[in-house]
Design a protein around this motif. Structure first.
Motif, PDB file in Angstrom:
ATOM      1  N   TRP A 100       0.841  -1.204   0.000  1.00 13.57           N
ATOM      2  CA  TRP A 100       0.000   0.000   0.000  1.00 13.57           C
ATOM      3  C   TRP A 100       0.874   1.251   0.000  1.00 13.57           C
ATOM      4  O   TRP A 100       0.640   2.182  -0.784  1.00 13.57           O
TER       5      TRP A 100
ATOM      6  N   PHE B 252      -4.481  -3.209  -6.986  1.00 11.35           N
ATOM      7  CA  PHE B 252      -5.408  -3.408  -5.866  1.00 11.35           C
ATOM      8  C   PHE B 252      -6.336  -4.602  -6.069  1.00 11.35           C
ATOM      9  O   PHE B 252      -6.573  -5.365  -5.135  1.00 11.35           O
ATOM     10  N   ARG B 253      -6.896  -4.760  -7.261  1.00 11.66           N
ATOM     11  CA  ARG B 253      -7.819  -5.875  -7.483  1.00 11.66           C
ATOM     12  C   ARG B 253      -7.125  -7.112  -8.012  1.00 11.66           C
ATOM     13  O   ARG B 253      -7.554  -8.233  -7.742  1.00 11.66           O
TER      14      ARG B 253
ATOM     15  N   LEU C  88      -3.418  -7.296  -4.757  1.00 11.04           N
ATOM     16  CA  LEU C  88      -3.693  -7.248  -3.320  1.00 11.04           C
ATOM     17  C   LEU C  88      -4.945  -8.027  -2.918  1.00 11.04           C
ATOM     18  O   LEU C  88      -4.936  -8.732  -1.897  1.00 11.04           O
ATOM     19  N   LEU C  89      -6.024  -7.915  -3.678  1.00 14.39           N
ATOM     20  CA  LEU C  89      -7.277  -8.552  -3.275  1.00 14.39           C
ATOM     21  C   LEU C  89      -7.141 -10.067  -3.105  1.00 14.39           C
ATOM     22  O   LEU C  89      -7.564 -10.605  -2.073  1.00 14.39           O
TER      23      LEU C  89
ATOM     24  N   SER D  17      -5.145 -10.936   0.302  1.00 18.87           N
ATOM     25  CA  SER D  17      -5.466 -10.310   1.585  1.00 18.87           C
ATOM     26  C   SER D  17      -6.462 -11.112   2.419  1.00 18.87           C
ATOM     27  O   SER D  17      -6.871 -10.656   3.481  1.00 18.87           O
TER      28      SER D  17
ATOM     29  N   ASN E 253      -9.906  -4.371   1.176  1.00 22.04           N
ATOM     30  CA  ASN E 253      -9.302  -3.860  -0.045  1.00 22.04           C
ATOM     31  C   ASN E 253      -9.881  -2.493  -0.403  1.00 22.04           C
ATOM     32  O   ASN E 253      -9.148  -1.583  -0.810  1.00 22.04           O
TER      33      ASN E 253
ATOM     34  N   ALA F 270     -14.301  -3.560  -5.623  1.00 26.26           N
ATOM     35  CA  ALA F 270     -13.668  -4.706  -4.951  1.00 26.26           C
ATOM     36  C   ALA F 270     -14.631  -5.884  -4.772  1.00 26.26           C
ATOM     37  O   ALA F 270     -14.256  -7.038  -5.011  1.00 26.26           O
TER      38      ALA F 270
END
Length: 287
Positions: free
Chosen positions: A55, A206-207, A210-211, A214, A226, A252
């Protein structure tokens, strides 16, 4: 895109005791008509320090670019574009950095450059129906209502913001029209910024990255965690943070439920298409 013989879904154990493949919370989410083993390594579940490190690697350079580098560049460059032009340049660089960061992280995790493996690891696959387990086809219709929801979100009132930091305000100004009129160079740069923003930058990080990684921290509510992380990432435009919290539901959640980063990319990119159309109109002298 999926290599031959690779599975549609393979449950990966999470620290919460439930398979990562079932984080949608839907009782039929783990039911897949045909499943074979994946070609790559299962996504590595990140702990809190890892999530925060990724992040920060995305958010802090963007904030530094917006509030330090761009004003410095605008003061010393003598550009007629001023601060808005400097922001376009520096934020584009920050978004390209996110694309390179995502690529480096997933290649390090998968230990390969094979396109099919990287697509699988980044959820770059057609949406999968949570009911039938089938990919593509009618599952793509999920994009339509979330594009509408994203448009409604964009129309919500925002907090007060400095006009010279907002691209939309700049495009509607005399200075913006003067800068862009007939300028295909600026058009190309803005197009690159928009692609980096909603395709290979923010959304892919992010999608796509990370998603899926996580669930070890957030469990079945990975989409919510997220979404909050994505909202707080907007330090470069903090007035957008309250509205961006809604992206947890608009970007998300559908990406997680249909197990496809392409859903979030498609929804988010609808905005980019509109903005690019506005820029093109100004460049052609029709704006």
């Amino acid at each position: 895109m999926r290599p031959r013989g690779a599975p549609e879904l393979l449950p990966v154990p999470s620290p919460h005791g439930a398979p990562f493949g079932d984080i949608t919370g839907d009782p039929g989410a783990g039911v897949v008509p045909q499943a074979d083993p994946p070609a790559g390594r299962p996504p590595h579940q990140l702990a809190w320090p890892g999530l925060m490190a990724v992040w920060a690697a995305a958010a802090l350079p963007m904030a530094f670019a917006a509030w330090v580098v761009a004003p410095w560049l605008a003061d010393r460059s003598g550009w007629s574009a001023g601060l808005p032009g400097a922001l376009i340049v520096t934020l584009t660089a920050g978004l390209v950095w996110q694309a390179l960061l995502t690529l480096a992280l997933v290649v390090r995790e998968q230990r390969t450059w094979r396109w099919g493996v990287l697509c699988d690891a980044l959820w770059l696959r057609a949406p999968r129906s949570p009911r039938t387990g089938r990919r593509g086809g009618r599952a793509w219709w999920v994009v339509a209502p979330f594009v509408v929801a994203f448009a409604l979100e964009s129309a919500l009132p925002s907090l007060p913001f400095p006009a010279d930091h907002d691209l939309g305000t700049f495009l509607g100004s005399d200075a913006g029209r003067s800068l862009l009129d007939g300028s295909w160079g600026w058009f190309a740069l803005i197009a690159l910024m928009l692609v980096a923003n909603t395709v290979v930058g923010e959304e892919l990080l992010f999608r796509g990255y990370l998603l899926p990684r996580s669930a070890g921290v957030f469990g079945r509510r990975a989409w919510l965690g997220n979404g909050v992380m994505f909202a707080l990432y907007h330090l470069h435009m903090p007035w957008a943070i309250p509205a961006a919290l809604l992206d947890a539901f608009v970007l998300a959640w559908p990406s997680q439920r249909w197990r496809s980063a392409l859903v979030g990319i498609a929804v988010h990119s609808a905005q980019s298409v509109v903005i690019l159309g506005m820029v093109l109109a100004v460049v052609l002298g029709a704006g």
